[in-house]
Design an enzyme around this catalytic site. Structure first.
Site, PDB file in Angstrom:
ATOM      1  N   GLN B  36      35.730 -73.435  76.358  1.00 16.29           N
ATOM      2  CA  GLN B  36      35.970 -74.685  75.639  1.00 16.29           C
ATOM      3  C   GLN B  36      34.947 -75.750  76.025  1.00 16.29           C
ATOM      4  O   GLN B  36      34.225 -75.608  77.010  1.00 16.29           O
ATOM      5  CB  GLN B  36      37.387 -75.195  75.974  1.00 16.29           C
ATOM      6  CG  GLN B  36      37.666 -75.290  77.473  1.00 16.29           C
ATOM      7  CD  GLN B  36      39.136 -75.163  77.834  1.00 16.29           C
ATOM      8  OE1 GLN B  36      40.008 -75.406  77.008  1.00 16.29           O
ATOM      9  NE2 GLN B  36      39.418 -74.816  79.070  1.00 16.29           N
ATOM     10  N   TYR B  66      53.665 -87.055  82.345  1.00 16.44           N
ATOM     11  CA  TYR B  66      53.645 -85.671  81.865  1.00 16.44           C
ATOM     12  C   TYR B  66      53.858 -84.678  82.997  1.00 16.44           C
ATOM     13  O   TYR B  66      54.711 -83.783  82.918  1.00 16.44           O
ATOM     14  CB  TYR B  66      52.303 -85.403  81.166  1.00 16.44           C
ATOM     15  CG  TYR B  66      52.121 -83.964  80.765  1.00 16.44           C
ATOM     16  CD1 TYR B  66      52.751 -83.463  79.635  1.00 16.44           C
ATOM     17  CD2 TYR B  66      51.324 -83.109  81.524  1.00 16.44           C
ATOM     18  CE1 TYR B  66      52.583 -82.132  79.267  1.00 16.44           C
ATOM     19  CE2 TYR B  66      51.158 -81.785  81.156  1.00 16.44           C
ATOM     20  CZ  TYR B  66      51.787 -81.297  80.036  1.00 16.44           C
ATOM     21  OH  TYR B  66      51.629 -79.972  79.686  1.00 16.44           O
ATOM     22  N   ASP B 160      51.667 -75.025  81.237  1.00 17.62           N
ATOM     23  CA  ASP B 160      50.996 -76.308  81.024  1.00 17.62           C
ATOM     24  C   ASP B 160      49.713 -76.029  80.253  1.00 17.62           C
ATOM     25  O   ASP B 160      48.643 -75.862  80.826  1.00 17.62           O
ATOM     26  CB  ASP B 160      50.685 -76.940  82.380  1.00 17.62           C
ATOM     27  CG  ASP B 160      49.836 -78.187  82.224  1.00 17.62           C
ATOM     28  OD1 ASP B 160      49.889 -78.812  81.152  1.00 17.62           O
ATOM     29  OD2 ASP B 160      49.130 -78.543  83.186  1.00 17.62           O
TER      30      ASP B 160
END
Lengths: 289, 289
Positions: B36, B66, B160
């Site tokens: 990525q 989060y 996650d």
């Protein structure tokens, strides 16, 4: 006009360094009223959007969350909210929600800018429909001045204002909460738009402290509204009755009643949870200073 | 580089027509890893920001909300979460939180992209500190493949991941929940990053339905994280034990315990309220279809 342009909500004063943007499909109206810049546009993703002084006031996609919560939190905290005052709320959305409550008989609203009302009737009929209720009496004028002349009149006062710079500045001052208290009947409840602790916890704390000087019970409830900065907005809620427990509504609704009123956000369970804050915020807003 | 430029999180696929932007103070690093695009920058208002494939993964300002919620919601649903698996979480933030839980003894983590781990250690040490715990064993590899080789090993599995396009796509499929179930010990709990119903309720419902095929108890909890789209993120949480009540934590903490663990968002009361959804979302996600 370039149809693919974005509306970007930039405010170095209110939320420096961050910005929410919505893609514009078509600008429907722009003007400078006596009080503020008004812009209405159709967006690609959020339906019709109302902007005052460069700040998004509501989008068709998620306005229900705000209007329902600023209305039903205080109304349901009160055991018998017969007579209600709305300060601001020129788009009609709060009126639309308040008149739904089964115990509400009479609603008075004072909005400073008649152009917001007129433009809402033209471009945001899904909110301006609130003005059509026979329970509602609308006055164009200054909410601060209007309240100075009222004493012991209302069960609930809801302040649906823009942010604390511009025409709404006076609605966040300590004197405003003093006037609001005087305008309430015994066991009265107030609720005011309260920004978000995610961006400016100091302002939230200070306004809560202003409230605390006049009311024995003061709380801060929250709702999620994605198109507002941080995706969350809070409400200052206070009661003149020291026995009021804000997180335990005096009026409760079944799911069927909620659906019959066409509520999409508020439920009795949402009310009960609205005052539970993240640890850091609870400490900052409620701890003794 | 222009120091006053904005980073704008535009995704026509994930959230067309809307965009959140953060002002860049200084770009710290940019590269294309094997998996990525990775970008790390210092912002004007949100501290250090990690971006993968153009999507904000975390900002120093609000990442705690989060990390605490994706970790403590499942951990506290489990009466004795001794052995935990983290899938993804290459920045180290979830590991940092999981090892705080007093009952956790052993944490295994599998992250696909070692470059995220390395860059986090360099630029986001406030999160990468999670890798320093002696309780943690980190493996670089594919979480999907890793789980295929595990059976009955973990009390809690936390996923996650980034959003469901790109390298994390497989982590939202039905087969993933089947593998996760097999990798759990009896009475196991899973928790996965779950997007937001404000933008894509169809995806949320479909993923919940995938979960429901494998687990008798499935829920959707939410947390407010201002720098994520809509300012809110949800979590798919499921238990293999049909007696689990997700909104009633098995382990509860006092405020002092919360403060001692340096939690800033999670409290027992926040846990209890996290599963209460706006009426429209509850109907869409939970009603029989």
């Amino acid at each position: 006009m370039n149809p693919s342009e974005w509306f970007s909500e930039i405010s170095d004063e209110l939320w420096p360094g961050q910005c929410f943007s919505v893609k514009i499909k078509k600008v429907l109206h722009e003007e400078r009223s006596k009080f503020q810049d008004i812009k209405v546009f159709e967006s690609e993703s959020h339906g019709t959007v109302l902007v005052l002084d460069g700040i998004i006031q509501c989008t068709e996609r998620d306005e229900f969350a705000y209007q329902e919560m600023i209305s039903f939190l205080p109304l349901c905290c009160h055991p018998n909210p017969k007579k209600v005052l709305i300060v601001g709320g020129g788009d009609g959305g709060v009126a639309r929600e308040v008149v739904k409550h089964p115990l509400v008989e009479e609603v008075h609203q004072v909005e400073i800018d008649d152009r917001v009302v007129e433009l809402s009737k033209k471009y945001l009929p899904f909110m301006a429909c609130g003005f059509e209720s026979p329970k509602l009496k609308l006055t164009i004028g200054d909410g601060f001045e209007y309240m100075k002349q009222r004493e012991g009149e209302f069960d609930v006062i809801i302040t649906d204002s823009s942010d604390p710079i511009g025409p709404a500045a006076s609605l966040f001052q300590e004197s405003y909460f003093g006037l609001a208290k005087r305008a309430l009947k015994p066991n009265g409840i107030i609720c005011s738009q309260g920004g978000t602790f995610w961006i400016d916890q100091k302002h939230v704390r200070e306004t809560l402290d202003h409230c605390r000087k006049h009311f024995p019970v003061v709380g801060y409830g929250v709702a999620n509204v994605p198109s507002y900065p941080s995706g969350q907005i809070g409400f200052f809620i206070a009661s003149t009755n020291d026995q009021t427990k804000l997180s335990e509504p005096a009026t409760t609704f079944t799911d069927k009643e909620v659906d019959d009123m066409k509520l999409r956000y508020y439920t009795t369970e949402i009310h009960r949870t609205a005052f539970t804050l993240p640890r850091y915020a609870a400490k900052y807003l409620y701890d003794e200073k």
